[in-house]
Design a protein around this motif. Structure first.
Motif, PDB file in Angstrom:
ATOM      1  N   HIS A   2       0.852  -1.193   0.000  1.00 48.49           N
ATOM      2  CA  HIS A   2       0.000   0.000   0.000  1.00 48.49           C
ATOM      3  C   HIS A   2       0.885   1.240   0.000  1.00 48.49           C
ATOM      4  O   HIS A   2       1.820   1.343   0.800  1.00 48.49           O
ATOM      5  CB  HIS A   2      -0.910   0.016   1.227  1.00 48.49           C
ATOM      6  N   ILE A   3       0.599   2.189  -0.886  1.00 45.51           N
ATOM      7  CA  ILE A   3       1.366   3.424  -1.003  1.00 45.51           C
ATOM      8  C   ILE A   3       0.418   4.609  -0.836  1.00 45.51           C
ATOM      9  O   ILE A   3      -0.538   4.749  -1.598  1.00 45.51           O
ATOM     10  CB  ILE A   3       2.078   3.522  -2.367  1.00 45.51           C
ATOM     11  N   ASP A   4       0.670   5.436   0.168  1.00 49.31           N
ATOM     12  CA  ASP A   4      -0.071   6.677   0.367  1.00 49.31           C
ATOM     13  C   ASP A   4       0.736   7.840  -0.186  1.00 49.31           C
ATOM     14  O   ASP A   4       1.928   7.985   0.133  1.00 49.31           O
ATOM     15  CB  ASP A   4      -0.349   6.918   1.859  1.00 49.31           C
ATOM     16  N   LEU A   5       0.120   8.701  -0.966  1.00 50.29           N
ATOM     17  CA  LEU A   5       0.777   9.849  -1.584  1.00 50.29           C
ATOM     18  C   LEU A   5       0.016  11.128  -1.249  1.00 50.29           C
ATOM     19  O   LEU A   5      -1.211  11.127  -1.186  1.00 50.29           O
ATOM     20  CB  LEU A   5       0.823   9.683  -3.106  1.00 50.29           C
ATOM     21  N   GLU A   6       0.762  12.213  -1.044  1.00 45.86           N
ATOM     22  CA  GLU A   6       0.159  13.523  -0.809  1.00 45.86           C
ATOM     23  C   GLU A   6       0.940  14.575  -1.582  1.00 45.86           C
ATOM     24  O   GLU A   6       2.175  14.569  -1.570  1.00 45.86           O
ATOM     25  CB  GLU A   6       0.172  13.884   0.679  1.00 45.86           C
ATOM     26  N   ASP A   7       0.221  15.485  -2.263  1.00 43.20           N
ATOM     27  CA  ASP A   7       0.902  16.544  -2.981  1.00 43.20           C
ATOM     28  C   ASP A   7       0.929  17.819  -2.145  1.00 43.20           C
ATOM     29  O   ASP A   7       0.454  17.847  -1.002  1.00 43.20           O
ATOM     30  CB  ASP A   7       0.270  16.787  -4.353  1.00 43.20           C
ATOM     31  N   PHE A   8       1.490  18.892  -2.691  1.00 45.62           N
ATOM     32  CA  PHE A   8       1.674  20.125  -1.930  1.00 45.62           C
ATOM     33  C   PHE A   8       0.393  20.947  -1.801  1.00 45.62           C
ATOM     34  O   PHE A   8       0.392  21.977  -1.132  1.00 45.62           O
ATOM     35  CB  PHE A   8       2.786  20.968  -2.571  1.00 45.62           C
ATOM     36  N   ASP A   9      -0.713  20.473  -2.388  1.00 50.90           N
ATOM     37  CA  ASP A   9      -2.013  21.116  -2.196  1.00 50.90           C
ATOM     38  C   ASP A   9      -2.890  20.355  -1.209  1.00 50.90           C
ATOM     39  O   ASP A   9      -4.066  20.685  -1.052  1.00 50.90           O
ATOM     40  CB  ASP A   9      -2.740  21.228  -3.547  1.00 50.90           C
ATOM     41  N   GLY A  10      -2.319  19.344  -0.574  1.00 48.43           N
ATOM     42  CA  GLY A  10      -3.072  18.566   0.403  1.00 48.43           C
ATOM     43  C   GLY A  10      -3.936  17.477  -0.196  1.00 48.43           C
ATOM     44  O   GLY A  10      -4.729  16.851   0.517  1.00 48.43           O
ATOM     45  N   ASN A  11      -3.800  17.210  -1.485  1.00 46.37           N
ATOM     46  CA  ASN A  11      -4.556  16.129  -2.130  1.00 46.37           C
ATOM     47  C   ASN A  11      -3.892  14.785  -1.853  1.00 46.37           C
ATOM     48  O   ASN A  11      -2.655  14.691  -1.833  1.00 46.37           O
ATOM     49  CB  ASN A  11      -4.637  16.363  -3.641  1.00 46.37           C
ATOM     50  N   HIS A  12      -4.697  13.766  -1.667  1.00 47.05           N
ATOM     51  CA  HIS A  12      -4.194  12.437  -1.337  1.00 47.05           C
ATOM     52  C   HIS A  12      -4.604  11.439  -2.423  1.00 47.05           C
ATOM     53  O   HIS A  12      -5.719  11.501  -2.958  1.00 47.05           O
ATOM     54  CB  HIS A  12      -4.734  11.968   0.013  1.00 47.05           C
ATOM     55  N   ARG A  13      -3.704  10.531  -2.724  1.00 45.52           N
ATOM     56  CA  ARG A  13      -3.976   9.414  -3.622  1.00 45.52           C
ATOM     57  C   ARG A  13      -3.313   8.167  -3.025  1.00 45.52           C
ATOM     58  O   ARG A  13      -2.447   8.261  -2.157  1.00 45.52           O
ATOM     59  CB  ARG A  13      -3.406   9.669  -5.023  1.00 45.52           C
ATOM     60  N   TYR A  14      -3.730   7.010  -3.520  1.00 45.68           N
ATOM     61  CA  TYR A  14      -3.108   5.772  -3.042  1.00 45.68           C
ATOM     62  C   TYR A  14      -2.985   4.773  -4.182  1.00 45.68           C
ATOM     63  O   TYR A  14      -3.703   4.847  -5.189  1.00 45.68           O
ATOM     64  CB  TYR A  14      -3.900   5.167  -1.875  1.00 45.68           C
ATOM     65  N   ALA A  15      -2.066   3.850  -3.996  1.00 41.87           N
ATOM     66  CA  ALA A  15      -1.887   2.741  -4.932  1.00 41.87           C
ATOM     67  C   ALA A  15      -1.659   1.479  -4.121  1.00 41.87           C
ATOM     68  O   ALA A  15      -0.947   1.507  -3.106  1.00 41.87           O
ATOM     69  CB  ALA A  15      -0.707   2.996  -5.865  1.00 41.87           C
ATOM     70  N   GLU A  16      -2.270   0.387  -4.535  1.00 41.10           N
ATOM     71  CA  GLU A  16      -2.062  -0.911  -3.882  1.00 41.10           C
ATOM     72  C   GLU A  16      -1.707  -1.953  -4.931  1.00 41.10           C
ATOM     73  O   GLU A  16      -2.191  -1.902  -6.078  1.00 41.10           O
ATOM     74  CB  GLU A  16      -3.311  -1.354  -3.122  1.00 41.10           C
ATOM     75  N   TYR A  17      -0.842  -2.879  -4.530  1.00 42.53           N
ATOM     76  CA  TYR A  17      -0.417  -3.963  -5.415  1.00 42.53           C
ATOM     77  C   TYR A  17      -0.494  -5.287  -4.667  1.00 42.53           C
ATOM     78  O   TYR A  17      -0.069  -5.381  -3.497  1.00 42.53           O
ATOM     79  CB  TYR A  17       1.014  -3.738  -5.905  1.00 42.53           C
ATOM     80  N   LYS A  18      -1.009  -6.292  -5.340  1.00 42.17           N
ATOM     81  CA  LYS A  18      -1.026  -7.640  -4.794  1.00 42.17           C
ATOM     82  C   LYS A  18       0.332  -8.312  -5.028  1.00 42.17           C
ATOM     83  O   LYS A  18       1.129  -7.883  -5.858  1.00 42.17           O
ATOM     84  CB  LYS A  18      -2.132  -8.464  -5.472  1.00 42.17           C
ATOM     85  N   ASN A  19       0.558  -9.395  -4.282  1.00 41.22           N
ATOM     86  CA  ASN A  19       1.733 -10.259  -4.495  1.00 41.22           C
ATOM     87  C   ASN A  19       3.039  -9.475  -4.511  1.00 41.22           C
ATOM     88  O   ASN A  19       3.878  -9.631  -5.404  1.00 41.22           O
ATOM     89  CB  ASN A  19       1.590 -11.031  -5.806  1.00 41.22           C
ATOM     90  N   PHE A  20       3.226  -8.626  -3.517  1.00 38.36           N
ATOM     91  CA  PHE A  20       4.455  -7.832  -3.426  1.00 38.36           C
ATOM     92  C   PHE A  20       5.557  -8.666  -2.776  1.00 38.36           C
ATOM     93  O   PHE A  20       5.360  -9.287  -1.733  1.00 38.36           O
ATOM     94  CB  PHE A  20       4.180  -6.581  -2.592  1.00 38.36           C
ATOM     95  N   ARG A  21       6.714  -8.675  -3.402  1.00 40.53           N
ATOM     96  CA  ARG A  21       7.849  -9.431  -2.856  1.00 40.53           C
ATOM     97  C   ARG A  21       9.149  -8.784  -3.290  1.00 40.53           C
ATOM     98  O   ARG A  21       9.267  -8.275  -4.415  1.00 40.53           O
ATOM     99  CB  ARG A  21       7.819 -10.883  -3.341  1.00 40.53           C
ATOM    100  N   VAL A  22      10.140  -8.791  -2.390  1.00 43.67           N
ATOM    101  CA  VAL A  22      11.490  -8.319  -2.694  1.00 43.67           C
ATOM    102  C   VAL A  22      12.451  -9.481  -2.481  1.00 43.67           C
ATOM    103  O   VAL A  22      12.476 -10.084  -1.396  1.00 43.67           O
ATOM    104  CB  VAL A  22      11.880  -7.124  -1.801  1.00 43.67           C
TER     105      VAL A  22
END
Length: 322
Positions: free
Chosen positions: A169-189
């Motif tokens: 899960h990735i939470d992102l915020e820009d300099f105007d206070g807007n939020h977005r997210y991205a999620e990925y299944k089967n994450f492995r390193v």
């Protein structure tokens, strides 16, 4: 004539005597030294209070760590297990993933369904992410402070994600206070011998899939990790630019580079070397805030699990531990 000469000599000696510095009286010297001593005492007192404040802050950090002794056989494997065991407070915990040679201090985020192990956090550029290979391997930064920036470490991330099926899960915020997210299944390193290669599955979210080709049919092997002192072979061969990948990136290493240089403004970067999520703001916009975390895909909320283990009539199902 002799009288005039004597008079001149007398006047000369009188002038010399009056121009010499007057010795400081003992009383004034004592007063001056006492004031200097009081100044030194104030400095020592300020230093003492500073040390006490450091001890207080350190004690607060230690309070966030479970104080019960956990042996190697009963440590949680990740924040998912911490949450599943009924611990619903966000904060610092001690875990030990399978295969890890040591226990790890981790930051567990119990919001958004709970059980997330945070492995990257960026807020204000206070931590330098332009690091060498060994630093990214072991981890760096301040995970104790709620706003501290840190990277947990490629080795710990490898051990965490090698235990089973994990979601990213990735939470992102820009300099105007807007939020977005991205999620990925089967994450492995993968491990270091495989250059901490990244693998990703299906995408969901509203930030766009900036990592579209990582681990997909077009690039099934994923992307290997690179730093300024450790450029991987496939990065050198395939990339037509001299940019660096600090994890989570595409064939174009700047398209999803969340470990890029931090800029104190959205369009201050002269090149696409900022904290970039291409599918949201493009290559030239440097993101303000990023949090990256993983969770076991099969995690179930402790309350849901408890209700599910109750047989009709409120009796506890004896099969709950089977």
């Amino acid at each position: 004539m002799m009288d005039a000469l004597k008079t001149l000599l007398l006047l000369f000696f009188l002038h010399t005597a009056t121009s010499l510095p007057v010795p400081e009286p003992c009383e004034q010297k004592v007063v001056r030294l006492e004031e200097e001593l009081r100044g030194l005492v104030r400095v020592i007192s300020d230093q003492h209070h500073y040390i006490l404040e450091l001890h207080r802050l350190h004690s607060q950090q230690l309070e966030n760590i479970p104080n019960s002794h956990l042996g190697p056989d009963n440590l949680y494997k990740d924040c998912s297990q911490v949450f599943a065991d009924g611990n619903v407070a966000t904060g610092i915990y001690v875990v030990r993933p399978d295969g890890s040679p040591t226990a790890l201090t981790v930051y567990c985020d119990m919001s958004n369904g709970g059980g997330w192990t945070v492995f990257q956090r960026r807020r204000d550029g206070s931590e330098n992410f332009d690091r060498a290979w060994v630093e990214y391997k072991q981890g760096f930064g301040d995970l104790y402070s709620p706003d501290g920036e840190f990277w947990l470490g490629n080795e710990p991330i490898h051990h965490l994600t090698s235990q089973g099926n994990y979601d990213l899960h990735i939470d992102l915020e820009d300099f105007d206070g807007n939020h977005r997210y991205a999620e990925y299944k089967n994450f492995r390193v993968d491990g270091e011998k495989d250059q901490f290669q990244l693998h990703l599955g299906e995408y969901s979210g509203d930030a766009g899939d900036a990592l579209a080709t990582v681990g997909s049919a077009s690039r099934p092997s994923g992307v290997k990790f690179s730093t300024f002192d450790h450029m991987t072979h496939d990065r050198d061969k395939d990339s037509d630019t001299n940019c660096l990948s600090h994890s989570l990136s595409l064939h174009r290493c700047d398209s999803g580079n969340l470990n890029g240089h931090y800029y104190n403004g959205p369009y201050q970067a002269m090149t696409s070397d900022g904290v970039v999520w291409y599918t949201w703001h493009g290559l030239w916009y440097s993101i303000k805030s990023v949090v990256m975390m993983v969770r076991a895909a099969e995690l179930q909320h402790p309350l849901v699990r408890q209700l599910g283990n109750e047989a009709p009539g409120g009796a506890v199902d004896s099969r709950s531990d089977q």
